[in-house]
Design a protein around this motif. Structure first.
Motif, PDB file in Angstrom:
ATOM      1  N   TYR A  69       0.833  -1.211   0.000  1.00 24.63           N
ATOM      2  CA  TYR A  69       0.000   0.000   0.000  1.00 24.63           C
ATOM      3  C   TYR A  69       0.866   1.259   0.000  1.00 24.63           C
ATOM      4  CZ  TYR A  69      -4.394  -2.519   0.838  1.00 24.63           C
ATOM      5  OH  TYR A  69      -5.506  -3.320   0.709  1.00 24.63           O
ATOM      6  N   PHE A 110      -4.598   4.890  -0.976  1.00 24.62           N
ATOM      7  CA  PHE A 110      -4.855   3.765  -0.071  1.00 24.62           C
ATOM      8  C   PHE A 110      -4.322   4.085   1.328  1.00 24.62           C
ATOM      9  CE2 PHE A 110      -4.335   2.268  -4.395  1.00 24.62           C
ATOM     10  CZ  PHE A 110      -5.433   1.439  -4.589  1.00 24.62           C
ATOM     11  N   GLU A 148      -6.070   2.060   4.147  1.00 21.10           N
ATOM     12  CA  GLU A 148      -5.709   0.635   4.045  1.00 21.10           C
ATOM     13  C   GLU A 148      -4.264   0.415   4.529  1.00 21.10           C
ATOM     14  OE1 GLU A 148      -8.747   1.337   0.735  1.00 21.10           O
ATOM     15  OE2 GLU A 148      -7.111   2.423   1.717  1.00 21.10           O
ATOM     16  N   GLN A 149      -3.369   1.334   4.146  1.00 17.04           N
ATOM     17  CA  GLN A 149      -1.984   1.212   4.609  1.00 17.04           C
ATOM     18  C   GLN A 149      -1.897   1.333   6.120  1.00 17.04           C
ATOM     19  OE1 GLN A 149       0.769   4.095   2.967  1.00 17.04           O
ATOM     20  NE2 GLN A 149       2.364   3.590   4.450  1.00 17.04           N
TER      21      GLN A 149
END
Length: 387
Positions: A90, A116, A119-120
């Motif tokens: 990510y 992202f 998400e990371q």
């Protein structure tokens, strides 16, 4: 000259083209991130570059899909560090996003790049949690088993957790706790001379050894302390003790010698005469002299016992006997006879005067210099093998 200038200009142009790559070749080799970033950089300097635009246009979706496929495969794996590796994927996609956002020409090609960030962050948090828990398990084992290597591993897990999420839980405190438990604590005892006859101090020698060890490039999990430092840190029993003791030493053992040396030279000018015409002529003959040479020599030497001891078991981990010597010499003299018989080195002796010798303390420092070189070499070799 013109040809040389043209050749130089051509070389500069070729190098510029090489440095301003469109990224297409890197992309075609499968280096997706490198190829894409090269294309982005090329478009920053040359917004209308056709190859760079094409590379970015068809390369961006391929690169994002490639990273997403890597994430999907990693999720299916049994790798304990899967979340950590996913966070790296990510991070790479987010870097591409940020680079495109900073490139107006790139935004005309990819107007809606994907980000992202959340998400990371989530993957990094889960990865940090895994690392933290591994650190907790290993540190507990290290304490129960008195195992420094496990404490070191715990430190690295805490460190990685903190890298993934800065300030995660109490990782900084845990890192220091693991580091302290993992560290081999070495106390350098003060040097003893064993002499009751002479007022000789080994403090200078000890300070030099201590300074060397404090600056010696060793593992971060090896620390050296003086007895006072160990006491202030409440280190009652260190892991190792470096003990330095002089088995014996002699300072200023005097040797005085007087030599009489005969000096003779042929065909030297011993005078002058005038011939019948009134001209001055040199008279040659043999010159003789007796050179009296006084030599005073003071020899200082000693033997140092170096030990590294495990105080828990009293086991001697290594021991060396290290010798040292220093010879101080003074020469002076005089002569009787013809000065023409003397050589240049003889004049150095004749012109010299008797000088007082160094003090016993200075002689001690001088003969311990070669011992110091041996001590530092032995200690460096011993501790260089530590993890």
């Amino acid at each position: 000259m013109k040809k040389a200038v043209l050749l130089f200009s051509s070389m500069i142009m070729i190098l510029s083209l090489m440095n301003c790559s469109s990224g297409k070749k890197a992309f075609e080799r499968g280096d997706y991130d490198e190829g894409l970033l090269k294309a982005i950089n090329r478009l920053r300097s040359s917004p209308n570059n056709k190859k760079a635009r094409e590379t970015l246009k068809y390369g961006y979706p391929i690169t994002i899909r490639w990273h997403q496929d890597n994430i999907a495969r990693t999720k299916l794996s049994n790798n304990v560090f899967a979340h950590e590796y996913i966070s790296y994927e990510y991070a790479k996609m987010n870097r591409i996003y940020n680079e495109i956002q900073r490139c107006p020409a790139c935004l005309r090609v990819i107007p809606n790049p994907k980000t992202f960030v959340s998400e990371q962050a989530e993957a990094a948090r889960k990865g940090a949690e895994v690392r933290y828990n591994l650190g907790e398990d290993l540190l507990a084992q290290a304490k129960n088993e008195n195992d420094k290597s496990k404490a070191m591993d715990a430190f690295y897990h805490y460190e990685k957790a903190n890298q993934l999420v800065n300030g995660y839980a109490d990782t900084r405190d845990k890192m220091e706790e693991a580091r302290w438990f993992a560290t081999t604590k070495v106390v350098i005892e003060e040097v003893t001379t064993g002499s009751t006859m002479l007022d000789i101090s080994a403090e200078f020698f000890y300070n030099k050894v201590q300074d060397f060890m404090m600056q010696m490039p060793v593992s971060p999990f090896v620390q050296f302390y003086s007895p006072k430092e160990a006491q202030s840190l409440q280190i009652e029993t260190p892991d190792q003790i470096v003990r330095l003791k002089f088995d014996h030493f002699t300072v200023g053992q005097v040797y005085h010698k007087v030599e009489e040396l005969v000096r003779t030279k042929d065909s030297v000018i011993v005078g002058q005469v005038k011939d019948s015409n009134g001209e001055t002529l040199d008279v040659y003959g043999t010159a003789n002299a007796k050179l009296i040479v006084n030599t005073k020599q003071l020899t200082s030497n000693g033997l140092l016992d170096l030990k590294i001891i495990d105080p828990y078991t009293s086991r001697v981990l290594t021991q060396e006997k290290l010798p040292g010597q220093y010879i101080w010499v003074s020469q002076w003299g005089n002569f009787n006879g013809d000065e023409e018989a003397l050589y240049p080195e003889d004049w150095q002796i004749v012109n010299a005067s008797e000088v007082p010798p160094p003090s016993p303390q200075d002689l001690f420092v001088l003969f311990t210099q070669p011992i110091y070189n041996q001590v530092t070499g032995k200690l460096s070799n011993f501790y260089s093998n530590y993890r």
